[in-house]
Write an enzyme that holds these catalytic residues in place. Structure first.
Site, PDB file in Angstrom:
ATOM      1  NE  ARG A 167      16.388  27.031 -15.098  1.00 25.74           N
ATOM      2  CZ  ARG A 167      16.167  27.832 -14.042  1.00 25.74           C
ATOM      3  NH1 ARG A 167      16.811  27.642 -12.910  1.00 25.74           N
ATOM      4  NH2 ARG A 167      15.298  28.808 -14.127  1.00 25.74           N
TER       5      ARG A 167
ATOM      6  CB  SER B  84      10.541  25.379 -21.606  1.00 34.59           C
ATOM      7  OG  SER B  84      11.775  25.029 -21.053  1.00 34.59           O
TER       8      SER B  84
ATOM      9  CE  LYS C  35      11.022  28.623 -15.518  1.00 33.60           C
ATOM     10  NZ  LYS C  35      12.058  29.281 -16.285  1.00 33.60           N
TER      11      LYS C  35
HETATM   12  N1  TZP Z   1      11.543  24.736 -15.480  1.00 32.86           N
HETATM   13  C1  TZP Z   1      10.271  24.530 -15.158  1.00 32.86           C
HETATM   14  S1  TZP Z   1      10.102  24.113 -13.533  1.00 32.86           S
HETATM   15  C2  TZP Z   1      11.776  24.184 -13.268  1.00 32.86           C
HETATM   16  C3  TZP Z   1      12.405  24.543 -14.440  1.00 32.86           C
HETATM   17  C4  TZP Z   1      13.856  24.751 -14.617  1.00 32.86           C
HETATM   18  C5  TZP Z   1      12.393  23.916 -11.943  1.00 32.86           C
HETATM   19  C6  TZP Z   1      12.360  22.474 -11.557  1.00 32.86           C
HETATM   20  O1  TZP Z   1      12.914  22.293 -10.290  1.00 32.86           O
HETATM   21  P1  TZP Z   1      12.293  21.258  -9.212  1.00 32.86           P
HETATM   22  O2  TZP Z   1      13.097  21.478  -7.957  1.00 32.86           O
HETATM   23  O3  TZP Z   1      12.502  19.893  -9.778  1.00 32.86           O
HETATM   24  O4  TZP Z   1      10.856  21.642  -9.037  1.00 32.86           O
END
Ligand code: TZP
Ligand code: MG
Length: 215
Positions: A42, A113, A143
């Site tokens: 990502r 998602s 994010k």
């Molecule tokens: N999509 C929803 S939350 C997220 C993504 C890509 C980030 C998740 O990262 P972390 O550090 O596990 O909270």
């Protein structure tokens, strides 16, 4: 090729989540050695690589994940996924038309998602989806445009309702991991629990232990 078991320990990472490329591959290698079951590249948000640099890194990732027999998902980049021979593609709600994306992604597997029951209901009759990612469950700093956290009370009903295998994401840590597992979600996706871990192998060992206790 794709099974819900694949979702079990899902690691997501981009170079923007690490100090530099060297650190990125160090963390990814440790995670692969530790036993993650799926990896998503990502490359997004502030500091993300673009163009040839992104393709170059993605090719290295393809080689490395293949070495460990771990399937590779590309976030929101169908042409890159095809170019490097990835196994799957993942799309958010803001990543264009879902039906069009699914068509162009074929024959790769597809994840979508959702961040609410309403979003799940909107897509539930679409053909060609292989799994859904649900979150953010807890608040996250990984994010940039993350929706508000839905908590366990938001997560659990979508897991129950979903006719696709599902994976929880967002703010998942070693402290709250057990609570997520108890919702019976098929898999758990994390960035920082692994990328910020002081011992990636121990973190994944702990994860495995909790999963063993579940069964
Ligand atoms: N999509 C929803 S939350 C997220 C993504 C890509 C980030 C998740 O990262 P972390 O550090 O596990 O909270
Ligand atoms: Mg996305």
């Amino acid at each position: 090729m794709f099974s819900s078991k694949t979702l079990e320990k899902y690691f997501v990472l981009g170079t923007q989540n690490t100090n530099d490329e060297e650190n990125f591959f160090e963390v990814l290698t440790e995670a692969l050695q530790g036993g993650i079951t799926l990896f998503q590249y990502r490359e997004k948000d502030h500091g993300a690589l673009k163009g040839h640099e992104k393709v170059r890194v993605a090719k290295k990732i393809r080689q490395l994940t293949a070495q460990y027999h771990v399937p590779l998902v590309i976030d929101d980049d169908i042409s890159l996924a095809h170019e490097i021979g990835a196994d799957g593609v993942h799309f958010g709600q803001k990543d264009g038309n879902i039906v069009e994306n699914i068509k162009s992604a074929s024959p790769l597997f597809v994840g979508i998602s959702v961040s609410s029951m309403a979003e799940y209901k909107k897509i539930k009759n679409i053909q060609g989806i292989d799994y859904i990612g649900i979150g953010p469950v807890f608040s996250t700093t990984s994010k940039e445009d993350a929706n508000p956290a839905i908590g366990l009370t938001g997560l659990a009903p979508i897991v129950q309702e979903s006719h696709w295998p599902s994976v929880a994401i967002g703010g998942i840590t070693e402290e709250n991991l057990a609570s997520i597992i108890s919702t019976q979600v098929n898999g758990i996706a994390v960035i920082s629990m692994i990328s910020q871990s002081s011992n990636v192998r121990d973190t994944i060992k702990f994860w495995n232990l909790l999963l063993l206790n579940k069964k």
